[in-house]
Enzyme design. Structure first.
Site, mmCIF file in Angstrom:
data_model
loop_
_atom_site.group_PDB
_atom_site.id
_atom_site.type_symbol
_atom_site.label_atom_id
_atom_site.label_comp_id
_atom_site.label_asym_id
_atom_site.label_seq_id
_atom_site.Cartn_x
_atom_site.Cartn_y
_atom_site.Cartn_z
ATOM 1 C CE1 TYR A 1 -3.511 -2.652 0.589
ATOM 2 C CE2 TYR A 1 -4.642 -0.638 1.213
ATOM 3 C CZ TYR A 1 -4.688 -1.957 0.834
ATOM 4 O OH TYR A 1 -5.895 -2.579 0.719
ATOM 5 C CE LYS B 1 1.449 -17.948 -2.661
ATOM 6 N NZ LYS B 1 0.570 -19.136 -2.716
ATOM 7 C CG ASP C 1 -2.414 -20.358 -1.176
ATOM 8 O OD1 ASP C 1 -1.885 -20.331 -0.035
ATOM 9 O OD2 ASP C 1 -1.926 -20.997 -2.117
ATOM 10 C CG ASP D 1 -8.101 -4.639 1.691
ATOM 11 O OD1 ASP D 1 -9.042 -4.136 2.337
ATOM 12 O OD2 ASP D 1 -8.041 -4.623 0.451
ATOM 13 C CG ASP E 1 -13.729 -6.894 2.397
ATOM 14 O OD1 ASP E 1 -13.456 -6.151 3.358
ATOM 15 O OD2 ASP E 1 -14.179 -6.474 1.317
#
Ligand code: IPM
Ligand code: MG
Length: 357
Positions: A142, A191, A223, A247, A251
């Site tokens: 970001y 990851k 994942d 982020d 959600d």
């Protein structure tokens, strides 16, 4: 005691839901003898319309001079075509960074009264779940170097992710400290099978885990986490992860509670100044109709009392008031489900909760 609270109402339903939370804070203050002094500042599309800037300097100064910040929501179709660095969303990143709020706490818990609203099968959620996502908020992709350049296939755009040991350590500590007050389990998401930043992340988390022997620590690839969240959400207590993974996963986690209109969040740094906001967005389609659900913002105000002001009894009182009206069947339109009552407006729901304070 006296507390100065900056209000960033923002766009869409932002002003309505912030007003609801102010009403509840005032009621709570009156009951416990605290004085909350509210000062509004502009942010997002409303600030663009007024000043040309999504995050005016005065807003940053005002927030820095406050004890805490309550934010509604920013953005809407009106400003969607603005260039990237002038969009309302840019104000959110800017204020997080300016206030040094590197730890974003996003609780995703099942409200028993709203079980029917979860998209997950009954046997998966029958035991409930209560996850705290701790998302790094002022670093990673970001905030990394970005731009355009000539690449193999002509012009290309790029964004870069960087994390320092120091940034990883401080978000890691935030997560472990929170876990110590909960079920003492931390899952760090990365990851590391592909990304160098993730390998440093994992190595740093491992050495931190050694300092918290009471906490059960594990790593999980992002994942796999996306899959595990819908397969067996109960396995998680505290999740700690980078800005972008957080982020996305937050959600997903909020959706499986079936109640995105109910979830609060806190953004914290090294001081007690924090920023509190609902997880949902500005919902421009229902702005001004009275249909907004004020609960996420009211619960964000409760988090403010708990994390910034250390007023946990007062925070409990607000949270219990919300539980109790839900148990009585009070519903706004977004969480109606099969409840027999007719949906309450934002203002009616606020008053139902205020009555319980
Ligand atoms: C969030 C939002 C923001 C983010 C956007 C609006 C910039 O999605 O708070 O999760 O990506 O951080
Ligand atoms: Mg998001």
């Amino acid at each position: 005691m006296e507390y100065r609270i900056a209000l960033l109402k923002g766009d869409g339903i932002g002003p309505e839901i912030v007003d609801s939370a102010v009403r509840i804070l005032e009621k709570t203050g009156a009951r416990y003898g605290h004085r909350f002094i509210f000062t509004p500042y502009m942010i997002g599309g409303a600030a663009i319309d007024e000043t040309g800037e999504p995050l005016p300097e005065e807003t940053v100064k005002g927030c820095l001079a406050s004890d805490s910040v309550l934010l509604g929501a920013v953005g809407g179709p009106k400003w969607d075509d603005m260039p990237g660095d002038r969009r309302p969303e840019k104000a959110l990143l800017g204020i997080r960074y300016a206030l040094g709020l590197y730890a974003n706490l996003r609780p995703a818990k099942m409200f028993p009264a709203l079980k029917g609203a979860s998209p997950l099968r009954e046997d998966i959620i029958s035991a409930g779940f209560d996850i705290m996502i701790v998302r790094e908020l002022t670093g990673g992709i970001y905030f990394g170097d970005r731009g355009y350049r000539q690449g193999k296939f002509g012009e290309e755009a790029y964004d870069t992710e960087a994390y320092s040991v120091r940034e990883i350590e401080r978000i890691g500590r935030a997560a472990f400290d929170i876990a110590m007050k909960r079920d003492r389990r931390v899952t760090s998401i990365d990851k590391a099978n592909v990304l160098e930043t993730s390998r440093l992340w994992r190595k740093t988390m491992h050495s931190l885990a050694g300092e918290y022997p009471e906490v059960t620590y594990s790593d999980m690839l992002v994942d796999n986490t996306a899959m595990q969240l819908v397969r067996n959400p109960k396995q998680f207590d505290v999740i700690v992860t980078s800005n972008m993974f957080g982020d996305i996963l937050s959600d997903e986690a909020s959706q499986i509670t079936g109640s995105i209109g109910m979830l609060a969040s806190a953004s914290l740094g090294d001081s007690t100044l924090g920023m509190y906001e609902p997880i949902h967005g500005s919902a421009p389609d229902i702005a001004g109709t009275g249909k907004a659900n004020p609960i996420a913002t009211i619960l964000s105000a409760a988090m403010m009392l708990r994390y910034s002001f250390g007023l946990s009894e007062e925070a409990d009182r607000i949270e219990n008031a919300v539980d109790s009206v839900l148990n009585e069947g009070a519903r706004t339109a977004d969480i109606l489900g099969s409840a027999s009552e007719k949906p309450l407006s934002c203002a009616e729901m606020t008053e139902r909760i205020a009555d319980k304070i």
